[in-house]
Design an enzyme around this catalytic site. Structure first.
Site, mmCIF file in Angstrom:
data_model
loop_
_atom_site.group_PDB
_atom_site.id
_atom_site.type_symbol
_atom_site.label_atom_id
_atom_site.label_comp_id
_atom_site.label_asym_id
_atom_site.label_seq_id
_atom_site.Cartn_x
_atom_site.Cartn_y
_atom_site.Cartn_z
ATOM 1 N N SER A 133 0.836 -1.196 0.000
ATOM 2 C CA SER A 133 0.000 0.000 0.000
ATOM 3 C C SER A 133 0.878 1.257 0.000
ATOM 4 O O SER A 133 1.743 1.396 -0.857
ATOM 5 C CB SER A 133 -0.964 -0.050 1.183
ATOM 6 O OG SER A 133 -1.984 0.896 1.057
ATOM 7 N N GLU A 180 -9.471 -3.430 -6.558
ATOM 8 C CA GLU A 180 -8.898 -2.235 -5.928
ATOM 9 C C GLU A 180 -9.094 -0.956 -6.738
ATOM 10 O O GLU A 180 -8.892 -0.951 -7.946
ATOM 11 C CB GLU A 180 -7.396 -2.430 -5.727
ATOM 12 C CG GLU A 180 -7.032 -3.619 -4.878
ATOM 13 C CD GLU A 180 -5.595 -3.538 -4.423
ATOM 14 O OE1 GLU A 180 -5.207 -2.472 -3.883
ATOM 15 O OE2 GLU A 180 -4.869 -4.524 -4.589
ATOM 16 N N HIS A 184 -7.616 -5.164 -1.551
ATOM 17 C CA HIS A 184 -6.383 -4.470 -1.195
ATOM 18 C C HIS A 184 -5.561 -5.283 -0.191
ATOM 19 O O HIS A 184 -6.060 -5.691 0.850
ATOM 20 C CB HIS A 184 -6.755 -3.108 -0.606
ATOM 21 C CG HIS A 184 -5.611 -2.188 -0.370
ATOM 22 N ND1 HIS A 184 -4.801 -1.727 -1.381
ATOM 23 C CD2 HIS A 184 -5.136 -1.630 0.779
ATOM 24 C CE1 HIS A 184 -3.887 -0.900 -0.880
ATOM 25 N NE2 HIS A 184 -4.067 -0.836 0.432
#
Length: 300
Positions: A145, A239, A269
């Site tokens: 991320s 995502e 995610h």
């Protein structure tokens, strides 16, 4: 069966108390409680340490006595939440599969410490490894991320500082574009169970604190990527950050960077964090480990 498992992961994320764009102090507690609630396997060994004055957690897993290489890891949390401790579960899965010593970094968080504090911490940690005599070719940089975006920013900072590059970099669901210009910010909005555009807008403002969102070390998607080491990108099909990964792969290829892109249809995610009960997540981590070990050079 695999798609059913991924649907279960998405449902779990959809119903979690985490609001990535919510009150930062509250969400830090929620995030750490969520990720710290699962007990670690008995073969996981951790200790607190520091790298160039930056706090970190050293993670080892499995039966190997002598470590094989080093994984330098950066956790997610949109640059405002998350911690090295909360990432240990996922990091230990990589450490076990690679037989490496993993070091997950507690870089400074926004809004208290806006950009470029996190990049400075990442570079300090990498320099510390080199100063300890760890060969760059035995280090693999990894992140998820925002930590994936930070891992990429570190590679750029390493290049610009004239330091030797690590053997490889792996980024999972990376946030690479703080301008939020990817088409999947809209087209995947209803499918993504974990991340919203509004949350990313809030956290990007906290992190940037007025800096240009197209700045290379904040948004590596907009950087000149020439000279970076081999890159593995993994991303889920649900995502809103899908386009961040797809465009990154294309830009890396155009910059003559060896790049592998792996998409996982139906995956949310950072689904890799659910390897204990999702076959696709375990498979993704197997691929991460294979990529790291195939590029790492033995120490000594």
């Amino acid at each position: 069966m695999t798609r059913s498992q991924l649907d279960s992961v998405s449902e779990l994320l959809q119903n979690s108390p985490l609001d990535l764009g919510g009150d930062v102090e509250k969400m830090r507690r929620v995030f750490d409680e969520m990720l710290g609630s699962a007990p670690l396997p008995d073969d996981v060994r951790t200790r607190t340490t520091e790298l160039g004055g930056v706090p970190a957690v050293e993670v080892r897993a499995g039966a190997a006595v002598a470590a094989s290489g080093t994984v330098l890891y950066f956790h997610g949390g949109a640059y405002a939440i998350g911690s090295a401790a909360s990432s240990v579960g996922l990091v230990s899965e990589i450490a076990r599969r690679t037989a490496a010593t993993a070091l997950t970094v507690d870089y400074r968080l926004a809004p208290e410490h806006p950009f470029p504090a996190a990049v400075g911490d990442a570079l300090a940690a990498y320099r510390a490894l080199l100063d300890r005599g760890v060969p760059a070719g035995s280090v693999a940089v990894t992140g998820e991320s925002a930590g994936g975006g930070l891992a990429l920013a570190l590679l750029l900072a390493i290049r610009d500082a004239g330091l030797p590059q690590p053997s490889s970099a792996t980024v999972m669901s990376p946030w690479t574009d703080l301008t939020l210009s990817g088409a999947t910010m809209t087209t995947r909005a209803d499918a993504d169970p974990a991340v919203t555009r509004q949350a990313l807008e809030t956290r990007a403002a906290d992190y940037l604190a007025g800096a240009d969102p197209r700045t290379a070390l904040a948004s590596p998607l907009h950087a000149d990527l020439r000279g970076l080491p081999p890159l593995l990108i993994q991303v889920g099909g649900r995502e809103i950050l899908l386009d961040d990964a797809l465009r990154l792969a294309a830009r890396a290829a155009r910059a003559d960077v060896p790049v592998s892109l792996r998409t996982f249809p139906g995956a949310p995610h950072v689904f890799q964090g659910f390897a204990a009960f999702a076959d696709e997540a375990a498979q993704a981590l197997d691929e991460v480990a294979a990529f790291i070990t195939s590029h790492a050079q033995p120490e000594g």
